[in-house]
Design a protein around this motif. Structure first.
Motif, mmCIF file in Angstrom:
data_model
loop_
_atom_site.group_PDB
_atom_site.id
_atom_site.type_symbol
_atom_site.label_atom_id
_atom_site.label_comp_id
_atom_site.label_asym_id
_atom_site.label_seq_id
_atom_site.Cartn_x
_atom_site.Cartn_y
_atom_site.Cartn_z
ATOM 1 N N ILE A 27 0.850 -1.191 0.000
ATOM 2 C CA ILE A 27 0.000 0.000 0.000
ATOM 3 C C ILE A 27 0.889 1.245 0.000
ATOM 4 N N LYS A 28 0.597 2.183 -0.853
ATOM 5 C CA LYS A 28 1.462 3.352 -1.024
ATOM 6 C C LYS A 28 1.116 4.435 0.000
ATOM 7 N N PHE A 29 1.801 4.335 1.143
ATOM 8 C CA PHE A 29 1.605 5.279 2.251
ATOM 9 C C PHE A 29 2.544 6.482 2.180
ATOM 10 N N PHE A 30 3.760 6.269 1.687
ATOM 11 C CA PHE A 30 4.856 7.202 1.902
ATOM 12 C C PHE A 30 5.195 7.995 0.644
ATOM 13 N N LYS A 31 5.756 9.189 0.846
ATOM 14 C CA LYS A 31 6.192 10.000 -0.281
ATOM 15 C C LYS A 31 7.714 9.962 -0.396
ATOM 16 N N ASN A 32 8.207 9.865 -1.638
ATOM 17 C CA ASN A 32 9.648 9.901 -1.863
ATOM 18 C C ASN A 32 10.085 11.342 -2.135
ATOM 19 N N ASP A 33 11.345 11.502 -2.555
ATOM 20 C CA ASP A 33 11.895 12.841 -2.775
ATOM 21 C C ASP A 33 11.223 13.567 -3.937
ATOM 22 N N TYR A 34 10.535 12.819 -4.782
ATOM 23 C CA TYR A 34 9.853 13.425 -5.936
ATOM 24 C C TYR A 34 8.368 13.665 -5.654
ATOM 25 N N ASP A 35 8.000 13.576 -4.366
ATOM 26 C CA ASP A 35 6.624 13.806 -3.930
ATOM 27 C C ASP A 35 5.660 12.780 -4.525
ATOM 28 N N MET A 40 5.851 0.288 1.162
ATOM 29 C CA MET A 40 6.950 -0.152 2.026
ATOM 30 C C MET A 40 8.013 -0.897 1.225
ATOM 31 N N VAL A 41 7.582 -1.843 0.408
ATOM 32 C CA VAL A 41 8.550 -2.654 -0.330
ATOM 33 C C VAL A 41 9.306 -1.796 -1.347
ATOM 34 N N GLN A 42 8.645 -0.838 -1.962
ATOM 35 C CA GLN A 42 9.329 0.053 -2.894
ATOM 36 C C GLN A 42 10.341 0.936 -2.166
ATOM 37 N N ARG A 43 9.963 1.444 -1.002
ATOM 38 C CA ARG A 43 10.848 2.319 -0.240
ATOM 39 C C ARG A 43 12.091 1.583 0.220
ATOM 40 N N VAL A 44 11.927 0.391 0.798
ATOM 41 C CA VAL A 44 13.066 -0.370 1.299
ATOM 42 C C VAL A 44 13.986 -0.787 0.150
ATOM 43 N N TYR A 45 13.406 -1.271 -0.918
ATOM 44 C CA TYR A 45 14.200 -1.706 -2.085
ATOM 45 C C TYR A 45 14.995 -0.531 -2.657
ATOM 46 N N ARG A 46 14.345 0.623 -2.772
ATOM 47 C CA ARG A 46 15.017 1.817 -3.295
ATOM 48 C C ARG A 46 16.171 2.240 -2.384
ATOM 49 N N GLN A 47 15.944 2.243 -1.080
ATOM 50 C CA GLN A 47 16.966 2.699 -0.154
ATOM 51 C C GLN A 47 18.189 1.780 -0.160
ATOM 52 N N ILE A 48 17.972 0.478 -0.246
ATOM 53 C CA ILE A 48 19.100 -0.454 -0.301
ATOM 54 C C ILE A 48 19.982 -0.144 -1.503
ATOM 55 N N LEU A 49 19.360 0.061 -2.660
ATOM 56 C CA LEU A 49 20.129 0.304 -3.879
ATOM 57 C C LEU A 49 20.760 1.694 -3.879
ATOM 58 N N GLU A 50 20.207 2.628 -3.128
ATOM 59 C CA GLU A 50 20.849 3.940 -3.004
ATOM 60 C C GLU A 50 22.166 3.810 -2.244
ATOM 61 N N VAL A 51 22.177 2.993 -1.211
ATOM 62 C CA VAL A 51 23.383 2.804 -0.401
ATOM 63 C C VAL A 51 24.386 1.902 -1.114
ATOM 64 N N ASP A 52 23.891 0.869 -1.789
ATOM 65 C CA ASP A 52 24.760 -0.076 -2.488
ATOM 66 C C ASP A 52 24.123 -0.447 -3.825
ATOM 67 N N PRO A 53 24.454 0.283 -4.899
ATOM 68 C CA PRO A 53 23.849 0.011 -6.207
ATOM 69 C C PRO A 53 24.104 -1.401 -6.722
#
Length: 284
Positions: A27-35, A40-53
């Motif tokens: 369920i899309k609860f959260f906003k990213n940097d692009y508003d 949850m799964v999109q946010r966690v997956y994105r953050q992992i790849l930001e730290v370690d592509p």
């Protein structure tokens, strides 16, 4: 990093919003940097790849959720499908066997396991890299991340380190307490157990073979529905004599209750809705 994300639950504590048909992690609860809203799964997956592509992420999930994961993360995402819900130990054993036999990961490689639903900042994923380094050193068979408590919570189990060092051996595990007991635990230096740990793949495979009679990934997959339902904490962690914990004092929220969810939302209403002045217990 080699990461297994556990995403098999239905999140019924957020019922009726989250249920068997629509699990909370999608369920899309959260906003990213692009508003833009993200799950949850999109946010966690994105953050992992930001730290370690170059991170290799495998999502352990039930077959009913596989299409949702592909829909939100793309067809190329790696998934270890659980034929049935058997709790976290069978799920991690199956995912580890998948890494070894399907993805051909070296047994000496470190694997990090974490839930898919924490609400965290990037520093959390930097701490995962530290967890990986400690596990790679061979100081212990298992390395946990322990969260510095911010209040005496009844929602979490606790880890009692043997010292106040940043990395310490684990003295013992403490079950979810009442508030008064939680205060005592925190006074002794106990940490929240967030269900995050790292190990060398070979260790987990050896442990899985000692507890489950199977040959390889295909055999384990075929037997999966007959396996005992048991958590990884009960079956492995609390019985392991060689275990360390790394302290983490950054922001961390387990988005598993309505209270925690509303603390992380960027606005009071998502979609069509009206907050009347007579409304009570709303997020403000």
């Amino acid at each position: 990093m080699n990461v297994i994300l556990l995403s098999g639950g239905s999140g019924k504590r957020l019922w009726p919003l989250s249920n068997d048909v629509r699990s909370k992690q999608f369920i899309k609860f959260f906003k990213n940097d692009y508003d833009e809203y993200e799950s949850m799964v999109q946010r966690v997956y994105r953050q992992i790849l930001e730290v370690d592509p170059s991170a290799s992420v495998t999502i352990a999930t039930s077959k009913s959720q596989a299409s949702s994961i592909h829909n939100q993360l793309g067809d190329s995402v790696s998934i270890s499908i659980e034929p049935d819900r058997r709790d976290t130990f069978p799920a991690i054993a199956l995912a580890s066997s998948f890494l070894a036999d399907v993805k051909e990961l070296d047994p000496e490689e470190v694997v990090i396991v974490c839930p898919v639903d924490p609400y965290v900042d990037i520093e959390y994923y930097e701490a995962l890299k530290e967890l990986e380094a400690v596990a790679a050193s061979g100081v212990s068979n298992l390395v946990l991340m322990g969260m510095e408590p911010t209040y005496p919570s009844e929602k979490y189990g606790y880890i009692l380190p043997s010292s106040l060092d940043h990395v310490a051996s684990v003295s013992r595990f403490l079950e979810k307490p009442d508030v008064n007991l939680a205060r005592e635990y925190i006074g002794q230096g106990a940490l929240w157990n967030g269900g995050i740990f790292a190990f060398k793949l070979g260790y987990l495979l050896e442990k899985a073979h000692s507890l489950i009679d199977f040959v390889d990934y295909d055999d384990l997959f075929a037997r999966y529905s007959s396996l005992k339902k048991i958590s990884f904490d009960y079956e492995v962690v609390e019985k392991e004599p060689s275990i360390s914990v790394v302290r983490y004092n950054g922001s961390w929220k387990d988005v598993g209750t309505w209270n925690t969810l509303t603390e992380t939302m960027h606005e009071n209403v998502i979609g069509k809705g009206i907050l009347h002045r007579t409304c009570e217990n709303v997020h403000i």
